[in-house]
Design a protein around this motif. Structure first.
Motif, PDB file in Angstrom:
ATOM      1  N   TYR A  37       0.889  -1.125   0.028  1.00 37.19           N
ATOM      2  CA  TYR A  37      -0.071   0.064  -0.028  1.00 37.19           C
ATOM      3  C   TYR A  37       0.815   1.252  -0.040  1.00 37.19           C
ATOM      4  CZ  TYR A  37      -4.238  -2.514   1.456  1.00 37.19           C
ATOM      5  OH  TYR A  37      -5.537  -3.219   1.391  1.00 37.19           O
ATOM      6  N   ARG A  38       0.236   2.325  -0.210  1.00 37.20           N
ATOM      7  CA  ARG A  38       0.977   3.471  -0.077  1.00 37.20           C
ATOM      8  C   ARG A  38       0.139   4.878   0.245  1.00 37.20           C
ATOM      9  NH1 ARG A  38       2.419   5.005  -6.356  1.00 37.20           N
ATOM     10  NH2 ARG A  38       0.559   5.473  -7.248  1.00 37.20           N
ATOM     11  N   GLN A  39       0.623   5.564   0.907  1.00 36.08           N
ATOM     12  CA  GLN A  39      -0.130   6.810   1.375  1.00 36.08           C
ATOM     13  C   GLN A  39       0.597   8.195   1.073  1.00 36.08           C
ATOM     14  OE1 GLN A  39      -1.482   6.615   5.428  1.00 36.08           O
ATOM     15  NE2 GLN A  39      -3.272   8.172   4.967  1.00 36.08           N
ATOM     16  N   ALA A  40       0.076   8.793   0.316  1.00 30.50           N
ATOM     17  CA  ALA A  40       0.558  10.217  -0.072  1.00 30.50           C
ATOM     18  C   ALA A  40       0.158  11.174   0.845  1.00 30.50           C
ATOM     19  CB  ALA A  40       0.501  10.445  -1.256  1.00 30.50           C
ATOM     20  N   PRO A  41       0.793  12.411   1.286  1.00 29.92           N
ATOM     21  CA  PRO A  41       0.097  13.569   2.191  1.00 29.92           C
ATOM     22  C   PRO A  41      -1.221  14.016   1.814  1.00 29.92           C
ATOM     23  CG  PRO A  41       2.597  14.083   1.763  1.00 29.92           C
ATOM     24  CD  PRO A  41       2.118  12.653   0.933  1.00 29.92           C
ATOM     25  N   GLY A  42      -1.998  13.861   2.742  1.00 30.67           N
ATOM     26  CA  GLY A  42      -3.314  14.483   2.604  1.00 30.67           C
ATOM     27  C   GLY A  42      -4.308  13.427   1.828  1.00 30.67           C
ATOM     28  N   GLN A  44      -5.766   9.276   1.129  1.00 30.64           N
ATOM     29  CA  GLN A  44      -6.175   7.989   1.807  1.00 30.64           C
ATOM     30  C   GLN A  44      -5.079   6.860   1.263  1.00 30.64           C
ATOM     31  OE1 GLN A  44     -10.288   6.778   0.949  1.00 30.64           O
ATOM     32  NE2 GLN A  44     -10.872   7.756   2.843  1.00 30.64           N
ATOM     33  N   ARG A  45      -4.778   6.008   2.211  1.00 30.51           N
ATOM     34  CA  ARG A  45      -3.918   4.750   1.696  1.00 30.51           C
ATOM     35  C   ARG A  45      -4.678   3.960   0.784  1.00 30.51           C
ATOM     36  NH1 ARG A  45      -1.179   1.830   6.790  1.00 30.51           N
ATOM     37  NH2 ARG A  45      -0.778   3.612   7.438  1.00 30.51           N
ATOM     38  N   GLU A  46      -3.894   3.711  -0.332  1.00 30.67           N
ATOM     39  CA  GLU A  46      -4.437   2.924  -1.472  1.00 30.67           C
ATOM     40  C   GLU A  46      -3.362   1.617  -1.686  1.00 30.67           C
ATOM     41  OE1 GLU A  46      -3.966   4.909  -5.352  1.00 30.67           O
ATOM     42  OE2 GLU A  46      -1.800   5.807  -4.936  1.00 30.67           O
ATOM     43  N   LEU A  47      -4.130   0.612  -2.115  1.00 32.32           N
ATOM     44  CA  LEU A  47      -3.552  -0.747  -2.458  1.00 32.32           C
ATOM     45  C   LEU A  47      -2.797  -0.318  -3.902  1.00 32.32           C
ATOM     46  CD1 LEU A  47      -3.080  -3.575  -2.050  1.00 32.32           C
ATOM     47  CD2 LEU A  47      -5.147  -3.902  -3.420  1.00 32.32           C
ATOM     48  N   VAL A  48      -1.565  -0.872  -3.865  1.00 33.80           N
ATOM     49  CA  VAL A  48      -0.576  -0.646  -5.125  1.00 33.80           C
ATOM     50  C   VAL A  48      -0.404  -1.950  -5.781  1.00 33.80           C
ATOM     51  CG1 VAL A  48       1.597  -0.303  -5.897  1.00 33.80           C
ATOM     52  CG2 VAL A  48       0.477   1.439  -4.145  1.00 33.80           C
ATOM     53  N   ALA A  49       0.026  -3.127  -4.977  1.00 31.78           N
ATOM     54  CA  ALA A  49       0.131  -4.411  -5.506  1.00 31.78           C
ATOM     55  C   ALA A  49      -0.119  -5.459  -4.722  1.00 31.78           C
ATOM     56  CB  ALA A  49       1.374  -4.306  -6.179  1.00 31.78           C
ATOM     57  N   THR A  50      -0.567  -6.534  -5.223  1.00 34.06           N
ATOM     58  CA  THR A  50      -0.792  -7.731  -4.504  1.00 34.06           C
ATOM     59  C   THR A  50      -0.041  -9.140  -4.998  1.00 34.06           C
ATOM     60  OG1 THR A  50      -3.031  -6.971  -3.572  1.00 34.06           O
ATOM     61  CG2 THR A  50      -2.468  -9.335  -3.598  1.00 34.06           C
ATOM     62  N   GLY A  51       0.672  -9.651  -4.171  1.00 34.33           N
ATOM     63  CA  GLY A  51       1.177 -11.140  -4.506  1.00 34.33           C
ATOM     64  C   GLY A  51       0.731 -12.358  -3.735  1.00 34.33           C
ATOM     65  N   THR A  52      -0.017 -13.048  -4.457  1.00 36.33           N
ATOM     66  CA  THR A  52      -0.860 -14.280  -3.610  1.00 36.33           C
ATOM     67  C   THR A  52       0.225 -15.273  -3.544  1.00 36.33           C
ATOM     68  OG1 THR A  52      -1.428 -15.205  -6.127  1.00 36.33           O
ATOM     69  CG2 THR A  52      -2.780 -13.362  -5.170  1.00 36.33           C
ATOM     70  N   SER A  53      -0.538 -16.112  -2.795  1.00 34.60           N
ATOM     71  CA  SER A  53       0.292 -17.269  -2.571  1.00 34.60           C
ATOM     72  C   SER A  53       0.608 -18.156  -3.559  1.00 34.60           C
ATOM     73  CB  SER A  53      -0.222 -18.376  -1.254  1.00 34.60           C
ATOM     74  OG  SER A  53      -1.797 -18.797  -1.965  1.00 34.60           O
ATOM     75  N   GLY A  54      -0.431 -18.310  -4.688  1.00 39.54           N
ATOM     76  CA  GLY A  54      -0.079 -19.099  -5.914  1.00 39.54           C
ATOM     77  C   GLY A  54       0.686 -18.452  -6.689  1.00 39.54           C
ATOM     78  N   GLY A  55       1.230 -17.323  -6.601  1.00 40.78           N
ATOM     79  CA  GLY A  55       2.192 -16.537  -7.644  1.00 40.78           C
ATOM     80  C   GLY A  55       1.679 -15.681  -8.464  1.00 40.78           C
ATOM     81  N   SER A  56       0.339 -15.488  -8.539  1.00 35.43           N
ATOM     82  CA  SER A  56      -0.353 -14.443  -9.339  1.00 35.43           C
ATOM     83  C   SER A  56      -0.120 -12.875  -8.527  1.00 35.43           C
ATOM     84  CB  SER A  56      -1.932 -14.446  -9.693  1.00 35.43           C
ATOM     85  OG  SER A  56      -2.615 -14.594  -8.364  1.00 35.43           O
ATOM     86  N   THR A  57      -0.380 -12.015  -9.360  1.00 36.30           N
ATOM     87  CA  THR A  57      -0.262 -10.698  -8.997  1.00 36.30           C
ATOM     88  C   THR A  57      -1.144  -9.831  -9.561  1.00 36.30           C
ATOM     89  OG1 THR A  57       1.181 -10.208 -11.011  1.00 36.30           O
ATOM     90  CG2 THR A  57       2.397 -10.850  -8.768  1.00 36.30           C
ATOM     91  N   ASN A  58      -1.574  -8.691  -8.918  1.00 38.31           N
ATOM     92  CA  ASN A  58      -2.412  -7.584  -9.274  1.00 38.31           C
ATOM     93  C   ASN A  58      -1.933  -6.231  -8.990  1.00 38.31           C
ATOM     94  OD1 ASN A  58      -4.996  -9.208  -9.929  1.00 38.31           O
ATOM     95  ND2 ASN A  58      -4.540  -9.971  -7.997  1.00 38.31           N
TER      96      ASN A  58
END
Length: 115
Positions: A37-42, A44-58
């Motif tokens: 996740y990332r949060q810039a000043p001012g 909301q925190r946002e989801l940037v990337a996901t790595g799953t247990s099976g190896g897929s990514t988003n």
């Protein structure tokens, strides 16, 4: 006790690259998706990337084609390779894992993209 420790942030010029790492301890996190996740000043925190247990990514649309998330279950690490950085990527980046409805977070690492 679950612990997530990020490293690798810093200052980069527009168009440059940085690599973030997250070291996990305290649990076997291999069954669970892990996130950046990332949060810039001012903002909301946002989801940037996901790595799953099976190896897929988003990825968030804003980073697709520029960021790559990888995980090493044996070493209990999650990485984020960030290329073609833009000033709007400036934020504090956090490693996250959700275990049985409980969210665990690292302390965050600052990424600043500026000329």
């Amino acid at each position: 006790q679950v612990q997530l420790v990020e490293s690798g942030g810093g200052l980069a010029q527009p168009g440059g690259s940085l690599r973030l790492s997250c070291a996990a301890s305290g649990i076997d996190f291999s069954p669970y998706p892990m996130n950046w996740y990332r949060q810039a000043p001012g903002k909301q925190r946002e989801l940037v990337a996901t790595g799953t247990s099976g190896g897929s990514t988003n990825y968030a649309d804003s980073v697709k084609g520029r960021f790559t998330v990888t995980r090493d279950n044996a070493k209990a690490t999650l990485s984020l390779q960030m290329n073609s950085l833009k000033p709007e990527d400036t934020a504090v980046y956090y490693c996250n894992v959700r275990v049985q409805l409980l969210d665990f977070w690292g302390q965050g690492t600052q990424v600043t993209v500026s000329s």
